[in-house]
Design a protein around this motif. Sequence first.
Motif, short mmCIF file in Angstrom:
data_model
loop_
_atom_site.label_atom_id
_atom_site.label_comp_id
_atom_site.label_asym_id
_atom_site.label_seq_id
_atom_site.Cartn_x
_atom_site.Cartn_y
_atom_site.Cartn_z
N GLY A 8 0.77 -1.23 0.00
CA GLY A 8 0.00 0.00 0.00
C GLY A 8 0.80 1.28 0.00
N GLY A 9 2.11 1.17 0.11
CA GLY A 9 2.93 2.37 0.08
C GLY A 9 2.93 3.00 -1.30
N GLY A 10 3.49 4.20 -1.37
CA GLY A 10 3.55 4.89 -2.65
C GLY A 10 3.96 6.34 -2.47
N SER A 17 -3.71 10.93 0.99
CA SER A 17 -3.95 9.79 1.86
C SER A 17 -3.38 8.51 1.27
N LEU A 18 -3.03 7.59 2.15
CA LEU A 18 -2.63 6.25 1.77
C LEU A 18 -3.16 5.28 2.81
N ARG A 19 -3.39 4.07 2.38
CA ARG A 19 -3.80 3.02 3.31
C ARG A 19 -2.82 1.86 3.19
N LEU A 20 -2.12 1.60 4.27
CA LEU A 20 -1.18 0.50 4.32
C LEU A 20 -1.87 -0.74 4.87
N SER A 21 -1.48 -1.89 4.33
CA SER A 21 -2.01 -3.16 4.82
C SER A 21 -0.86 -4.08 5.20
N CYS A 22 -1.09 -4.88 6.21
CA CYS A 22 -0.12 -5.87 6.66
C CYS A 22 -0.83 -7.21 6.72
N TRP A 114 8.78 -8.90 12.16
CA TRP A 114 8.72 -7.70 11.34
C TRP A 114 8.45 -8.07 9.89
N GLY A 115 7.76 -7.15 9.20
CA GLY A 115 7.63 -7.28 7.77
C GLY A 115 8.83 -6.66 7.07
N GLN A 116 8.80 -6.68 5.75
CA GLN A 116 9.93 -6.18 4.99
C GLN A 116 9.85 -4.68 4.73
N GLY A 117 8.68 -4.10 4.99
CA GLY A 117 8.52 -2.66 4.85
C GLY A 117 7.89 -2.25 3.53
N THR A 118 7.26 -1.09 3.56
CA THR A 118 6.71 -0.47 2.35
C THR A 118 7.01 1.02 2.40
N GLN A 119 7.48 1.56 1.29
CA GLN A 119 7.94 2.94 1.25
C GLN A 119 6.78 3.91 1.06
N VAL A 120 6.79 4.96 1.86
CA VAL A 120 5.84 6.06 1.73
C VAL A 120 6.63 7.34 1.48
N THR A 121 6.30 8.03 0.40
CA THR A 121 6.98 9.27 0.05
C THR A 121 5.94 10.36 -0.13
N VAL A 122 6.10 11.44 0.63
CA VAL A 122 5.15 12.55 0.56
C VAL A 122 5.90 13.79 0.07
N SER A 123 5.44 14.33 -1.03
CA SER A 123 6.09 15.51 -1.60
C SER A 123 5.30 16.77 -1.26
N SER A 124 6.04 17.87 -1.16
CA SER A 124 5.40 19.15 -0.79
C SER A 124 4.88 19.87 -2.01
#
Length: 124
Positions: A8-10, A17-22, A114-124
Amino acid sequence: QVQLVESGGGSVQAGGSLRLSCSASRITVNRNCMGWFRQAPGKEREGVAGVEADGTTKYADSVKGRFTISQDNAKNILALQMNSLKPEDTAMYYCAARAWCAGTWYSRLYYSNWGQGTQVTVSS
């Protein structure tokens, strides 16, 4: 062996908004203490939100009122709804399970899976 897989990252603009799932395997999300953490480059991994076995939710001050942690019991998924995102929310986000619900929700030391992670990037 417990397996946690985030998705769900991005990349989004500030205010989005973003919705992450595990997705969890060999562990029942609503019977365990679970948490979401994040780690930005050059920074410590920090607790973002946690949920206790009784359903009580906890949040870091920096995300209160913007993020919501929840459990989908039917799908055995831990979710993190993130609204009003800010550039400072940019990080790798991790899902984790806390063994025996020991310790404090925001301390990564008490989390054993732990999971492997998902990247979230927020730009201004």
